[in-house]
Every structure is written in C-alpha cells, then in structure tokens.
Motif scaffolding. Structure first.
Motif, PDB file in Angstrom:
ATOM      1  N   GLN A 144      -1.666 -18.911   1.784  1.00 58.28           N
ATOM      2  CA  GLN A 144      -1.929 -17.481   1.697  1.00 58.28           C
ATOM      3  C   GLN A 144      -2.395 -16.938   3.046  1.00 58.28           C
ATOM      4  N   GLN A 145      -2.178 -15.670   3.258  1.00 58.18           N
ATOM      5  CA  GLN A 145      -2.766 -14.955   4.366  1.00 58.18           C
ATOM      6  C   GLN A 145      -4.266 -14.764   4.084  1.00 58.18           C
ATOM      7  N   LEU A 191      -6.572  -9.055  -7.202  1.00 59.29           N
ATOM      8  CA  LEU A 191      -5.670  -9.071  -6.065  1.00 59.29           C
ATOM      9  C   LEU A 191      -5.733 -10.412  -5.375  1.00 59.29           C
ATOM     10  N   ALA A 192      -4.719 -10.666  -4.563  1.00 61.63           N
ATOM     11  CA  ALA A 192      -4.640 -11.925  -3.835  1.00 61.63           C
ATOM     12  C   ALA A 192      -3.917 -11.688  -2.523  1.00 61.63           C
ATOM     13  N   ALA A 193      -4.246 -12.510  -1.526  1.00 62.87           N
ATOM     14  CA  ALA A 193      -3.535 -12.448  -0.257  1.00 62.87           C
ATOM     15  C   ALA A 193      -2.116 -12.924  -0.464  1.00 62.87           C
ATOM     16  N   PRO A 194      -1.139 -12.309   0.173  1.00 65.38           N
ATOM     17  CA  PRO A 194       0.256 -12.708  -0.011  1.00 65.38           C
ATOM     18  C   PRO A 194       0.528 -14.057   0.650  1.00 65.38           C
ATOM     19  N   ALA A 235       3.057 -14.492   2.631  1.00 56.40           N
ATOM     20  CA  ALA A 235       3.637 -14.181   3.941  1.00 56.40           C
ATOM     21  C   ALA A 235       3.040 -12.852   4.391  1.00 56.40           C
ATOM     22  N   ALA A 236       3.249 -12.522   5.646  1.00 55.40           N
ATOM     23  CA  ALA A 236       2.685 -11.280   6.171  1.00 55.40           C
ATOM     24  C   ALA A 236       3.102 -10.103   5.297  1.00 55.40           C
ATOM     25  N   GLY A 237       2.186  -9.202   5.051  1.00 56.93           N
ATOM     26  CA  GLY A 237       2.481  -8.036   4.235  1.00 56.93           C
ATOM     27  C   GLY A 237       1.241  -7.527   3.529  1.00 56.93           C
ATOM     28  N   SER A 238       1.428  -6.621   2.614  1.00 57.36           N
ATOM     29  CA  SER A 238       0.313  -6.023   1.892  1.00 57.36           C
ATOM     30  C   SER A 238      -0.246  -7.000   0.866  1.00 57.36           C
ATOM     31  N   PRO A 239      -1.490  -6.821   0.456  1.00 62.35           N
ATOM     32  CA  PRO A 239      -2.075  -7.666  -0.585  1.00 62.35           C
ATOM     33  C   PRO A 239      -1.278  -7.563  -1.890  1.00 62.35           C
ATOM     34  N   LYS A 240      -1.294  -8.646  -2.666  1.00 66.09           N
ATOM     35  CA  LYS A 240      -0.662  -8.658  -3.992  1.00 66.09           C
ATOM     36  C   LYS A 240      -1.694  -8.133  -4.989  1.00 66.09           C
ATOM     37  N   VAL A 241      -1.456  -6.927  -5.510  1.00 63.72           N
ATOM     38  CA  VAL A 241      -2.384  -6.314  -6.466  1.00 63.72           C
ATOM     39  C   VAL A 241      -1.808  -6.526  -7.864  1.00 63.72           C
ATOM     40  N   ALA A 242      -2.382  -7.473  -8.606  1.00 65.85           N
ATOM     41  CA  ALA A 242      -1.898  -7.764  -9.961  1.00 65.85           C
ATOM     42  C   ALA A 242      -2.323  -6.697 -10.952  1.00 65.85           C
ATOM     43  N   PHE A 243      -3.523  -6.174 -10.744  1.00 68.20           N
ATOM     44  CA  PHE A 243      -4.024  -5.121 -11.637  1.00 68.20           C
ATOM     45  C   PHE A 243      -5.120  -4.374 -10.919  1.00 68.20           C
ATOM     46  N   ALA A 244      -5.171  -3.074 -11.132  1.00 73.09           N
ATOM     47  CA  ALA A 244      -6.252  -2.253 -10.612  1.00 73.09           C
ATOM     48  C   ALA A 244      -6.354  -1.007 -11.476  1.00 73.09           C
ATOM     49  N   SER A 298      -6.816  -5.261   2.512  1.00 68.25           N
ATOM     50  CA  SER A 298      -5.848  -5.487   3.580  1.00 68.25           C
ATOM     51  C   SER A 298      -5.682  -6.980   3.766  1.00 68.25           C
ATOM     52  N   SER A 299      -4.495  -7.410   4.205  1.00 67.25           N
ATOM     53  CA  SER A 299      -4.254  -8.819   4.489  1.00 67.25           C
ATOM     54  C   SER A 299      -3.770  -8.979   5.918  1.00 67.25           C
ATOM     55  N   CYS A 300      -4.053 -10.170   6.476  1.00 68.92           N
ATOM     56  CA  CYS A 300      -3.670 -10.452   7.849  1.00 68.92           C
ATOM     57  C   CYS A 300      -3.729 -11.961   8.056  1.00 68.92           C
TER      58      CYS A 300
END
Length: 778
Positions: free
Chosen positions: A40-41, A109-112, A114-123, A55-57
């Motif tokens: 994960q990022q 949420l979880a870090a993806p 690969a590079a990109g936005s966070p994975k938001v499963a539910f909010a 944010s992810s990085c």
C-alpha cells in the motif's frame, strides 16, 4: 499546512503492536499518518478548515490531491477519532468515527496499492436514519475482534431496529473490506463474538427414536426476525415439521440467525430440533453441523452427531443444563455438513421443553379459568411442560369455562394426539362455534387417535340428536375412514330410516378412500356382519362395488341365500345390477329378479336399473307385456335409449294399446330416443288423437325431438286448437321451433305477444313461453 504525526516503527515493534490489536482500542486523534506497507501507499487523514480530508502518497505526511470524506456540517468541530486496523496480508485500513451522542458518522478508507487517491469504502452518517419507530434502519460499520494473527474484519452493512441478536448489535447484508483488492464484498459473518463462542458451554445432543412421541412445544416460541431467509422464518415455530427456514447466503450459512421470543417465566430445559422435513423436498437443503443457541447473556454450542440431512424427519434433543430462562432465544448457524456454494442450511422446527414439578401443575391448570391474563401466563408453562402437563389440562378440560377452554385448546395443540384427541372431541361437540371449529381442524390431523376418540363418542351419543349425530359421523369419516366402517355398522338398524341414510352416505364417502378398503372388505367377508348392515354397506358402495370383489359378491350371495324377505330382495337390486357387470352369479340373480320375482315392485325396480338393454332383451320384452302397470312402465323407461332399436315395435304396441296413459306417455318418451324413421314417426302422429292429454303432449314432444318430417301441419293444428289442453298446446309451440317450421311464425308471434299482457291467463302465459322458445330457435 497541517501538522502530521507519522507512524514509522521498527518491524519487531510493529509485529508486537499487531498482536496486541483488538485487546485494547487504538483510537487516535487527528491528524493521522500511516506509513506504506504490504504494497500500500502511505495514507494521511486530517482536518482542514473543519473538513475531514484524506490523501495518499509514497511517504507520509501526505497532503497533495486530498479528497473530502464528506463529514456532515453539523458534526464539524466534534471530536474525531481514527483507528488503524490490520486487515490481512500486511495491509491496513483506517476507520474514522465522529459521534456527538445523537448523530454518528463513519468513514472506512485505505491507502491504494498504487499511486492515486485513497480507497474510500464507505463514508457517511450511520445509525437508524429512516423508517417508522420500531422499524428504523440505516448504515452500519463494524470492526471485529482480532484473531490470533491480529487481523480484524471491517464490515459495512445495514442495521434494523427490529432485528438484533437478543440485544447484540447486529449487522445485516454485511460486506467485508477485502485485503486483496481493498473493495467491499458480500461476506458470511458470525455475529457472535469470538469471546462469546469461546466461552459457550457445550450442549449434549442426542437423536430421538422415531417412535418416541414429541415432548417439545413449538407454539411456546414465536419468531421475530431472521438475518436472511429462504422460506418463512415463522416456519421454525409453527408446529409443522414439513415447513422450513433456510439461510439465504449459501455455503455453511455461518452467522445467519433467527430470533425468537420466549416466555421469560419459562425455564427451558431442552430443545427439540427437526432439521429436514420427512416428506417435503427442499432444494439444495443441507443440515447444520454446528450452531449456537443464544440468549441475551448465555451462549450454548450445539454440535450434531450426524448429518441430519441423511435422516428425513429425524429429531434431535438438545439438553440445556442449567436451564435457559430468557425472553429472547436465537438460533445462530456456524458450520454445515455441506459447504457448497448452492447449499441452503435448513432447520424445520424448534420446540422447547421445560421440567415442571408435579406440585406446580394444579395451580397452573387452575389459572386457566376465565381465559384472562393469568391463563395466558400459565399457557406457555403448560405447553412446555410435557406429557404430565398435557394430561393435567386434558383431565380438567370438561370442567373449564369458555375462556379457560379457549386457552386450554391452545395448550393441547402442542400435545400428542393420544392425549389431545379426547379433548378435541369434547370441544367439537361444544355449542361454542369457535371451539368446535378449532377442534375440527386439529382432529383431522390426528388420524387413528382422532378416529378412535370420535368412534367412542359416537357410541355414547344420543342417536336421535340431530346436531351431534351427523357431526360425529361426518368428522369420523373424514378423520379416519378405516375406523368409521366398524363404528357405523352396529348403528344400522332396519327401523331407523333417517339414521341409515346418514350412515350409508358416510360409508359411501369412506369407500372412496384406500384407507377404508381393508375394513370394508373385512365387513363384507364376515358372516357375523348383520344382514341389515351388510345390505346397506353394499348399497353404499354403489358403482364402486366391483372394486371390492370377491368379498362384495360373496356378501351378496350370502344375503340372497334361501328365501330372502321382500325388503332384502328389493334393496339388493342395486348391488346386484352393479355386480352383474363382473360376476356371473350376480348377473343370474339380477336376471331372476327382473324376469321372475313374484312381487311386481321388485320386478319393476329391477327393470328400471337396466343400463344396457341389449344385454337384457328377453327380460325387457317380457316386462312390456307384464300385467302390472309399474313393471311395463319400468321396462319402457329402460328402453328409452338409442341402443334399444330392437324393441321399437314392442314400444309402439305399448303406445297404441296399453290401457294406462302413464305407460303410453312413457312409450312416447322412449320412441323419441330411438333411431329416426317413418316407422316410428307414424305411431306418434296417430297418438295426437289419444284420449289422454298427457299422451298427446308427450307424442308432440317426441315428434319434435325426432325432427319428424311432414308433421308440422298436424302439430300446428294442436297449437291453434282452442279446445286443446293448454299443456298440449305449449308442447306444440315448443315442437314447431324444433321442427324448424317457418310457416308457424305468425301464430307463434301472436302467442308470444300475449306475454306482454299483464292480464293474460296462466294458460296463455304457458303457451306464450313455448312460442318464445320456438321463435328463438327459428
């Protein structure tokens, strides 16, 4: 720029923290950063101007490309907590919680990868957000306890105010955050916690002998809700082991449950479970291998000793020691013998048992009086009290008032028929319609036990009672046809005509069932069966008598032996005529009655029963010349079929020469059905001058039915003849339409118009109605 706190730890420390996860909550305040791991990022969660952001990085802290998590404005400024959750494969998710006591919000949420936005499963908001009181529902996020490796399950689903596992927070339609792709997928979830399952006490489970009566009372429980269902969840407690509940998620159905209400005052010492129906097929059905019985505090593990699906109808006793006492009882699936994707883990019936002390029974039975709240409170205890309680209620039933009987009947619905049948018979004969109907529906399920109770009541009832006698006869016939036969035969008395008619009808109904066949054959074959009863039994069989050969023929021969009385000879004609089709002896006996019985009543009745005149030509032709009116009339009627063409000349002779108008009219009716031809039309035309109006009218009708050509003028003359009898003129009016005589339209219209005259005579109305019928045909 927000200030971040980075989570970057030594690998051994990280492992230790993982192993401790779930033993103590790891909620932290924002901002929060999670380092990259497991492919994960990195991930940062923070607040910016009150907005919840993520944010992810590659390496924390992260802020570029931050996305809003949609925190509702009314919750901004409230304390925000975040929890890092290990979800397997070395990967992690973050669960964010905001709760002000009235409103709640969750984000998963979880870090993806690969590079990109966070994975938001539910909010979004969670809790009971919509629906009416008692039925409110809404989203739910649930994080499980950690397993031995420190891995936890993050679930997103629904919650419903009316569906809880005996007070436990219960997630419905759960979706699991997968460590593989960080997406939500439908999941099977055990709603009982690991610690509850670990602490669950083991129940002793034994298979009950098939012949052992059930001791369980399903009616004590009432189903409230199920997490999923194929079929009705109420099937578990409806008292019918042929109806079922199946989970609807497939595989082992792990975690699927049914919640039932139980009487809180009832100490449940055991359960009786039926897994597979004995008769009904359940598509893809499978038996549970292990399940849990749960109350608000207690959890009992139930492991079955065998695959119940291989034993249709088998019942299993689950001993609950100590007894379980609670207002809520849940059945929770865990493992199954068949774990294929299509498997539907199934349970057919759950009933409870309770050990009541002998000293408690009198007080509980006494509480039934009046049928009020005290009776309702005593009902579940008695229903679960087993044979001793059922016997006590049955003994007290005749002395109870109306209200008490109502509640007592509900108790008896859970009792074996060997105890309840006599109670139902008492209720059946009650003047209270509701009690009678209740007993009626239950007795018919009791088979032989119900039949015996009804037969005993029938033997004691006042045989002149016009309400109870027919009621008991009818119910015995429907409940147990086999028992009905020996119960009815002693009641067939020569002098009781109405009773014999009632019983004969019931015997005919029983004879149509395969269950009664052995009893009927036995009664026919037994020389000790009274002659009156044997005769009525043969009469009751009717056209089904050949099915009961050779016993029916033997009984007929026995009854006709020697010199039977006139009554016997007369009443045996029907059975003789039917059995003559398959029995030479019966045929000979019937021919003797039709051709040579000394009494004209018997001979006439025999001829009237002839259905195939070609087979009995000699007897019928002789009957046409018999000196007795009734014999000649019966013979003529038997010849009123197209197959009797051989007797045309003999029937014409009766039309032309018989001294009795009744026979001449019957001859006209017979000729109407014989094959067309002038040879038979001419005598009918000549009969229009007969002295009897009855014969003239029947002859006109016969000419019309035969479509006789060239007779319309003579028929029309009868219509317009004012001196002719009105009945004859009405027959003429109808026949002209059948003869398609268009020349008679004016006359017919004239008669039809008289119907519009309110002052028209009855005779004019009679003729006018015939005219209207003909005009319709024309």
């Amino acid at each position: 720029m927000p200030q971040f706190r980075a989570f970057s730890v030594h690998p051994y420390l990280a492992l230790a923290l993982t192993l401790l996860a779930g033993r103590a909550r790891a909620d932290v305040a924002l901002p929060l950063s999670v380092t990259a791991a497991g492919g994960q990022q990195a991930l940062s969660v923070f607040l910016a101007k009150g907005e919840l952001m993520a944010s992810s990085c590659a390496a924390p802290p992260c802020s570029s490309g931050a996305v809003s998590l949609g925190l509702p404005s009314e919750l901004r400024g409230k304390p925000v907590r975040a929890e890092v959750v290990s979800i397997g494969l070395g990967r992690r998710a973050v669960v964010v919680s905001v709760d002000d006591g009235a409103r709640a919000y969750r984000a998963v949420l979880a870090a993806p990868l690969a590079a990109g936005s966070p994975k938001v499963a539910f909010a979004g908001p969670t809790g009971l957000l919509s629906g009416e009181d008692g039925l409110r529902n809404g989203p739910m996020v649930q994080v499980s306890e950690a397993d031995a490796a420190g891995v936890r399950r993050v679930l997103v689903g629904e919650q419903n105010e009316g569906v809880s596992l005996c007070g436990r927070a219960t997630i419905l339609a759960p979706r699991l955050l997968s460590a593989q792709d960080l997406e939500l997928h439908a999941a099977k979830v055990q709603r009982l916690s690991v610690s509850e399952r670990d602490r669950a006490r083991q129940a002793k489970v034994t298979r009950l002998p098939d012949a052992e009566p059930s001791r369980g009372a399903a009616s004590v429980l009432s189903t409230l809700a199920a997490s999923s269902a194929i079929g009705s969840p109420q099937a578990l407690t409806d008292g019918d082991p042929e109806t079922t509940w199946s989970e609807n998620v497939g595989g082992a159905g792990k975690g699927e449950f049914v919640v039932m209400r139980a009487p809180p005052e009832l100490a449940i010492s055991g359960l009786e479970l039926t897994l597979r129906p004995k008769q009904r097929s359940v598509e893809s059905g499978a038996a549970p291998q292990r399940l849990f019985i749960a109350g608000p505090r207690d959890v009992i593990e139930v492991t079955f000793p065998e695959d119940g699906w291989k034993n249709p109808g088998a019942r299993y006793h689950v001993a609950l020691e100590p007894a379980l006492q609670s207002s809520c009882l849940a059945l929770v699936l865990d493992a199954a013998f068949d774990t294929s994707a299509k498997a539907a883990v199934t349970v057919a019936e759950v009933s409870v048992m309770s050990e009541l002390s002998a000293g408690a029974l009198p007080e509980l039975v006494a509480a039934l009086a009046g049928g009020g709240q005290r009776a309702e409170s005593a009902k579940p205890l008695l229903a679960a009290g087993g044979p001793a309680a059922f016997a006590a209620v049955a003994s007290a039933f005749p002395r109870l008032d109306e209200g008490g009987r109502r509640v007592a009947l509900e108790v008896m619905d859970g009792a074996p028929c060997s105890i309840s049948a006599n109670v139902y018979v008492v209720a059946l004969t009650s003047s209270i319609k509701a009690q009678s109907l209740h007993a009626q529906s239950r007795l018919r399920r009791c088979g032989a036990a119900g039949g015996e109770a009804l037969a005993q009541a029938l033997s004691k009832v006042d045989k002149t009672d016009k309400r109870l006698m027919p009621l008991l006869v009818s119910e015995l016939t429907l409940t147990d046809p086999a028992r009905a036969v020996p119960a009815f035969l002693p009641l067939l008395d020569e002098k009781t005509v109405q009773r014999r008619r009632l019983l004969r009808t019931a015997l005919a109904q029983a004879a149509r069932t395969s269950a009664a066949e052995p009893a009927i054959r036995a009664a026919l074959a037994d020389p000790a069966t009274p002659a009156v009863a044997s005769i009525d039994l043969l009469r009751a069989l009717g056209d089904a008598a050949p099915r009961y050969q050779p016993e029916a023929g033997a009984a007929l021969t026995r009854l006709q032996a020697g010199s039977p009385a006139l009554r016997s000879r007369y009443l045996l004609l029907g059975p003789s005529a039917v059995l003559a089709r398959v029995s030479g002896a019966a045929d000979a006996s019937f021919r003797k009655s039709a051709a040579g019985d000394p009494d004209p009543h018997v001979r006439g009745a025999a001829l009237a029963l002839v259905r195939d005149p070609r087979r009995y030509q000699a007897e019928l032709l002789a009957g046409l010349k018999h000196p007795e009116l009734r014999v000649r009339e019966s013979a003529v009627h038997a010849l009123a079929v197209p197959e009797a063409a051989f007797a045309g000349a003999a029937v014409v002779e009766r039309l032309e020469k018989d001294q009795w108008p009744l026979v001449r009219a019957a001859a006209a009716d017979a000729l109407a059905r014989l094959p067309a031809g002038a040879a038979l039309d001419k005598p009918l035309l000549g009969a229009l001058d007969d002295d009897s109006a009855l014969v003239r009218g029947r002859s006109i009708r016969a000419l019309g039915e035969r479509r006789a050509p060239g007779v319309a003028d003579q028929v029309r003359e009868r219509l317009v003849d004012a001196d002719e009898w009105p009945e004859v003129r009405a027959e003429a009016a109808r026949a002209l339409g059948t003869l398609c005589d268009t020349d008679s339209v004016d006359e017919l219209l004239a008669f039809a118009e008289k119907l519009a005259d309110p002052m028209a005579s009855p005779e004019a109305q009679l003729i006018g109605a015939g005219a209207v019928t003909s005009l319709g045909r024309l």
